[in-house]
Design an enzyme around this catalytic site. Structure first.
Site, mmCIF file in Angstrom:
data_model
loop_
_atom_site.group_PDB
_atom_site.id
_atom_site.type_symbol
_atom_site.label_atom_id
_atom_site.label_comp_id
_atom_site.label_asym_id
_atom_site.label_seq_id
_atom_site.Cartn_x
_atom_site.Cartn_y
_atom_site.Cartn_z
ATOM 1 N N GLY A 190 0.778 -1.188 0.120
ATOM 2 C CA GLY A 190 -0.123 -0.211 -0.016
ATOM 3 C C GLY A 190 0.841 1.162 0.049
ATOM 4 N N GLY A 202 -11.568 9.940 -0.447
ATOM 5 C CA GLY A 202 -11.532 11.329 -0.188
ATOM 6 C C GLY A 202 -10.170 12.237 -0.772
ATOM 7 C CD GLU A 231 -12.557 13.646 3.172
ATOM 8 O OE1 GLU A 231 -11.813 13.323 4.251
ATOM 9 O OE2 GLU A 231 -12.359 13.222 2.095
ATOM 10 C CG ASP A 273 -2.513 -11.271 7.452
ATOM 11 O OD1 ASP A 273 -3.447 -11.403 8.006
ATOM 12 O OD2 ASP A 273 -2.348 -11.222 6.247
ATOM 13 C CG HIS A 292 -16.848 6.123 6.220
ATOM 14 N ND1 HIS A 292 -18.071 6.808 5.782
ATOM 15 C CD2 HIS A 292 -15.582 6.709 5.763
ATOM 16 C CE1 HIS A 292 -17.324 7.809 5.056
ATOM 17 N NE2 HIS A 292 -16.200 7.803 5.073
ATOM 18 N NE ARG A 343 -14.590 9.498 8.331
ATOM 19 C CZ ARG A 343 -13.402 9.151 7.684
ATOM 20 N NH1 ARG A 343 -12.614 8.108 7.857
ATOM 21 N NH2 ARG A 343 -13.223 9.833 6.675
ATOM 22 C CG HIS A 392 -13.609 3.472 6.813
ATOM 23 N ND1 HIS A 392 -13.390 3.242 5.529
ATOM 24 C CD2 HIS A 392 -12.826 4.952 7.172
ATOM 25 C CE1 HIS A 392 -12.806 4.143 4.879
ATOM 26 N NE2 HIS A 392 -12.441 5.055 5.838
ATOM 27 N NE ARG A 426 -8.427 7.019 9.472
ATOM 28 C CZ ARG A 426 -8.907 7.564 8.419
ATOM 29 N NH1 ARG A 426 -8.301 8.578 7.710
ATOM 30 N NH2 ARG A 426 -9.891 6.731 7.826
HETATM 31 P P1 FAD Z 1 -2.699 -0.901 2.721
HETATM 32 O O1 FAD Z 1 -2.821 -0.140 1.742
HETATM 33 O O2 FAD Z 1 -4.088 -1.421 3.357
HETATM 34 O O3 FAD Z 1 -1.834 -1.998 2.048
HETATM 35 C C1 FAD Z 1 -1.552 -3.332 3.060
HETATM 36 C C2 FAD Z 1 -0.740 -4.277 2.056
HETATM 37 O O4 FAD Z 1 -0.305 -5.204 2.970
HETATM 38 C C3 FAD Z 1 -1.321 -4.811 1.055
HETATM 39 O O5 FAD Z 1 -0.711 -4.829 -0.179
HETATM 40 C C4 FAD Z 1 -1.737 -6.246 1.585
HETATM 41 O O6 FAD Z 1 -2.007 -7.119 0.329
HETATM 42 C C5 FAD Z 1 -0.333 -6.389 2.187
HETATM 43 N N1 FAD Z 1 -0.468 -7.469 3.297
HETATM 44 C C6 FAD Z 1 -1.287 -7.777 4.226
HETATM 45 N N2 FAD Z 1 -0.913 -8.673 5.168
HETATM 46 C C7 FAD Z 1 0.156 -9.261 4.263
HETATM 47 C C8 FAD Z 1 0.669 -10.575 4.510
HETATM 48 N N3 FAD Z 1 0.360 -11.219 5.689
HETATM 49 N N4 FAD Z 1 1.666 -10.939 3.785
HETATM 50 C C9 FAD Z 1 2.122 -9.920 2.738
HETATM 51 N N5 FAD Z 1 1.300 -8.755 2.510
HETATM 52 C C10 FAD Z 1 0.085 -8.522 3.182
HETATM 53 N N6 FAD Z 1 -7.642 7.343 4.340
HETATM 54 C C11 FAD Z 1 -7.155 8.678 3.756
HETATM 55 O O7 FAD Z 1 -6.369 9.293 4.366
HETATM 56 N N7 FAD Z 1 -8.039 9.400 2.844
HETATM 57 C C12 FAD Z 1 -9.062 8.547 2.034
HETATM 58 O O8 FAD Z 1 -9.684 9.182 1.352
HETATM 59 C C13 FAD Z 1 -9.339 7.411 2.667
HETATM 60 N N8 FAD Z 1 -10.413 6.575 2.095
HETATM 61 C C14 FAD Z 1 -10.526 5.218 2.435
HETATM 62 C C15 FAD Z 1 -11.351 4.367 1.441
HETATM 63 C C16 FAD Z 1 -11.697 3.209 1.746
HETATM 64 C C17 FAD Z 1 -12.833 2.693 0.950
HETATM 65 C C18 FAD Z 1 -11.016 2.608 2.694
HETATM 66 C C19 FAD Z 1 -10.778 1.104 2.649
HETATM 67 C C20 FAD Z 1 -9.770 3.099 3.334
HETATM 68 C C21 FAD Z 1 -9.623 4.682 3.115
HETATM 69 N N9 FAD Z 1 -8.817 5.456 3.810
HETATM 70 C C22 FAD Z 1 -8.278 6.879 3.450
HETATM 71 C C23 FAD Z 1 -7.819 4.818 4.823
HETATM 72 C C24 FAD Z 1 -6.499 4.411 4.050
HETATM 73 O O9 FAD Z 1 -6.785 4.029 2.779
HETATM 74 C C25 FAD Z 1 -5.659 3.424 4.640
HETATM 75 O O10 FAD Z 1 -5.623 3.442 5.979
HETATM 76 C C26 FAD Z 1 -4.347 3.318 4.146
HETATM 77 O O11 FAD Z 1 -4.234 3.274 2.517
HETATM 78 C C27 FAD Z 1 -3.448 2.466 4.646
HETATM 79 O O12 FAD Z 1 -2.254 2.088 3.788
HETATM 80 P P2 FAD Z 1 -1.170 0.911 4.213
HETATM 81 O O13 FAD Z 1 0.124 1.181 3.222
HETATM 82 O O14 FAD Z 1 -0.945 1.181 5.549
HETATM 83 O O15 FAD Z 1 -1.940 -0.335 4.136
HETATM 84 C C1 SIN Z 2 -13.720 9.032 2.549
HETATM 85 O O1 SIN Z 2 -13.292 9.445 1.506
HETATM 86 O O2 SIN Z 2 -14.813 9.537 3.146
HETATM 87 C C2 SIN Z 2 -12.807 8.557 3.470
HETATM 88 C C3 SIN Z 2 -11.779 9.153 3.871
HETATM 89 C C4 SIN Z 2 -11.003 8.705 5.069
HETATM 90 O O3 SIN Z 2 -11.120 7.408 5.379
HETATM 91 O O4 SIN Z 2 -9.887 9.404 5.453
#
Ligand code: FAD
Ligand code: SIN
Length: 522
Positions: free
Chosen positions: A12, A46, A112, A218, A239, A285, A346, A381
């Site tokens: 991610g 967002g 927001e 995980d 959410h 939220r 969420h 958050r």
């Molecule tokens: P992620 O992007 O979730 O990536 C996790 C990665 O770890 C993935 O590649 C997964 O496959 C991998 N992984 C997990 N377990 C294992 C394992 N055991 N072995 C190998 N790989 C593994 N936040 C905002 O700030 N603004 C927004 O507008 C917003 N909108 C959102 C909308 C939605 C629908 C959702 C679900 C969330 C939103 N959020 C938003 C929250 C935000 O997207 C996440 O908190 C953020 O993207 C997390 O990033 P990350 O890199 O920590 O994890």
């Molecule tokens: C949203 O677009 O409402 C999600 C934004 C967030 O989770 O921060």
């Protein structure tokens, strides 16, 4: 045995961003359990919060909004450090080639819940998709980064695997991870000087969630088993607005729509939010989600509605094209119809406790992004602070990991994964049934509104599932579904235990048996 300077688990925003920075001076492996883009990041709508217009906004206001949302439990210094870095980190994304939405030659800044100013940088209503695609493409072509898709990190390797009793050690060290190559059903030992958990959240522990299936906690479960410090797990963010159509699988309707002027109404047509909080639709939220929950329970309804029909038709469609398209699949026209919405799990505010550099309590193990508990979110958050947190801690951790790489020698004598005495799984139904049962019990007993009785019930049922699945795990060859179930059961345990330990209602943790700390719902 593959051996790297840095082993990044997860692709991610946190993992990719760390890898791009660290690979300037080190060899990096990214292991990710699905295709590279299948992340929470990809689904983000967002945007990213940041003070980009100092004529009207200020760092102090962003800090204050974050602290208010966090209901008194944020780490002030951590919040301040993150907020001040936002403009630089957002500019870096643009330098990578991320295309954010502009208006009259400037970034178009959205608003927001909980934000006192317009400060959400976005790419229409699909910000995560744009960011993830650009970074994934860069990472895949980078000579210093090897990407292992469909590789599932199972266990962190510590002194425990070298036959030592870790409870007698002054400090536990991480030497890499055991990783299941899913395609070849083979466990590989990855050795690394430093390991970075960027495994995202755990929305999958609830029956209804905005998160994709990969969000099974995980990294937190692995770190917990390795005896890392975990905290704030009771703070699960629901959410307020996800599409209330069964086939839509809790598709998110971005908060930015409320920021744009859309109004929440109950089935009687009443715009109810102002009766719960003077900030109305743009209250933080936790307040909006609880208000909706209250309306549903009081009125015996299954849904409330988001009404954008009074807004300019063309601009609503232009601003939210992704949502317009998704809703149209179910016969809903966002400019003409009220959109049926309900809350869903969420975001997880808690996780692996880290310091200002993203370091966990285990030596050479970092946690960044949603997996980490950094102190910036406290009990709740603020919207769009999550992508910012992922960027900030990837930046801090990559600097620290590079500066201290010489202090972390590679371990060459790591033992192979021991699967003696195990058999191929023959009880798939146990795995799928138990996952569904766990998700439902968490939704019913450990959801938006909790009570001591509900939590006790949840713990009893969770313990039964734990015993059953541990027994099965010890006899069975590992598979992704079994590993995820085992991790989800640990996550449920951590959330329930943390919720039981908090003898107050605070932020996202609302227990009917305790007073609200800080502020009240009505
Ligand atoms: P992620 O992007 O979730 O990536 C996790 C990665 O770890 C993935 O590649 C997964 O496959 C991998 N992984 C997990 N377990 C294992 C394992 N055991 N072995 C190998 N790989 C593994 N936040 C905002 O700030 N603004 C927004 O507008 C917003 N909108 C959102 C909308 C939605 C629908 C959702 C679900 C969330 C939103 N959020 C938003 C929250 C935000 O997207 C996440 O908190 C953020 O993207 C997390 O990033 P990350 O890199 O920590 O994890
Ligand atoms: C949203 O677009 O409402 C999600 C934004 C967030 O989770 O921060």
């Amino acid at each position: 045995m593959p051996s790297y300077d840095f082993l990044v688990v997860g692709s991610g925003l946190a993992g990719l961003s760390f890898a791009l920075k660290a690979s300037e001076r080190a060899k990096v492996a990214i292991v990710t359990k699905d295709r590279i883009q299948e992340t929470n990041t990809w689904y983000a709508q967002g945007g990213i919060a940041g003070v980009m217009n100092l004529d009207v906004d200020s760092f102090d206001k962003h800090i204050e909004d974050t602290l208010v949302a966090g209901a008194g439990l944020c780490n002030h210094e951590a919040v301040s450090n993150m907020v001040y870095q936002a403009p630089r980190l957002i500019q870096e994304l643009m330098n990578y080639g991320v295309g954010f939405t502009t208006k009259d030659g400037h970034l178009d800044l959205g608003k927001e819940g909980g934000h006192s100013e317009h400060r959400i940088v976005h790419a229409a209503d699909a910000t995560g998709r744009e960011v993830e695609n650009v970074l994934a493409t860069k990472v895949k072509s980078h000579p210093n980064i090897d990407v292992y898709e469909y590789h599932f990190a199972m266990e962190l390797i510590t002194e425990h695997h070298l036959g030592k009793k870790v409870k007698y050690l002054p400090k536990i060290h991480c030497f890499g991870a055991y990783v299941l190559d899913i395609e070849h059903s083979k466990v590989i030992t990855f050795s690394a000087k430093k390991t970075i958990l960027a495994t995202g959240g755990a929305g999958e522990v609830y029956a209804h969630t905005t998160n994709p299936n990969i969000a099974t906690g995980d990294g937190i479960a692995m770190a917990y088993r390795a005896k890392a410090k975990i905290d704030h797990m009771e703070f699960v963010q629901f959410h307020p607005t996800t599409l209330s159509v069964p086939e839509a699988d809790s598709f998110l309707i971005t908060e930015a729509m409320r920021g744009y002027g859309a109004v929440l109404r109950n089935t009687g047509g009443e715009a109810f939010m102002k009766s719960y909080d003077s900030r109305g639709e743009l209250a933080p939220r936790d307040i909006v989600a609880r208000a909706i929950d209250d309306q549903l329970k009081k009125r015996g309804d299954k849904t409330v509605f988001l009404d954008a029909t009074h807004l300019d038709e063309q601009s609503i469609r232009n601003h939210f094209p992704n949502i317009a398209q998704e809703c149209s699949k179910y016969g809903i026209d966002i400019a003409k119809d009220w959109i049926p919405v309900v809350p869903a799990a969420h975001y997880l505010c808690g996780g692996v406790v880290v310091d200002e550099h993203g370091r966990s309590s285990i030596e050479h193990l970092y946690a960044i992004g949603e997996t980490a508990c950094t102190g910036v979110h406290g009990a709740n958050r603020l919207a769009s602070n999550s992508l910012l947190e992922a960027l900030h801690y990837a930046d801090k951790a990559s600097n620290h990991a590079l500066d201290t790489i010489h202090l972390a020698p590679i371990q060459n004598n790591l033992p192979d994964w021991d699967e003696s005495g195990t058999f191929n799984p023959n009880e798939w139904v146990l795995i799928s049934h138990n996952r569904e049962e766990l998700k439902q019990l968490m939704w019913d007993y450990v959801g938006i509104v909790r009570s001591d009785l509900r939590l006790q019930r949840a713990l009893r049922r969770q313990s039964l599932l734990y015993e059953e699945v541990e027994d099965y795990y010890n006899r069975t060859r590992v598979s992704p579904k079994l590993l995820e179930l085992r991790n989800l059961i640990s996550i449920a345990y951590l959330i329930i235990q943390s919720a039981m330990a908090r003898k107050e209602s605070c932020g996202l943790h609302y227990n009917l048996d305790y007073e609200v700390h800080g502020r009240t719902i009505s």
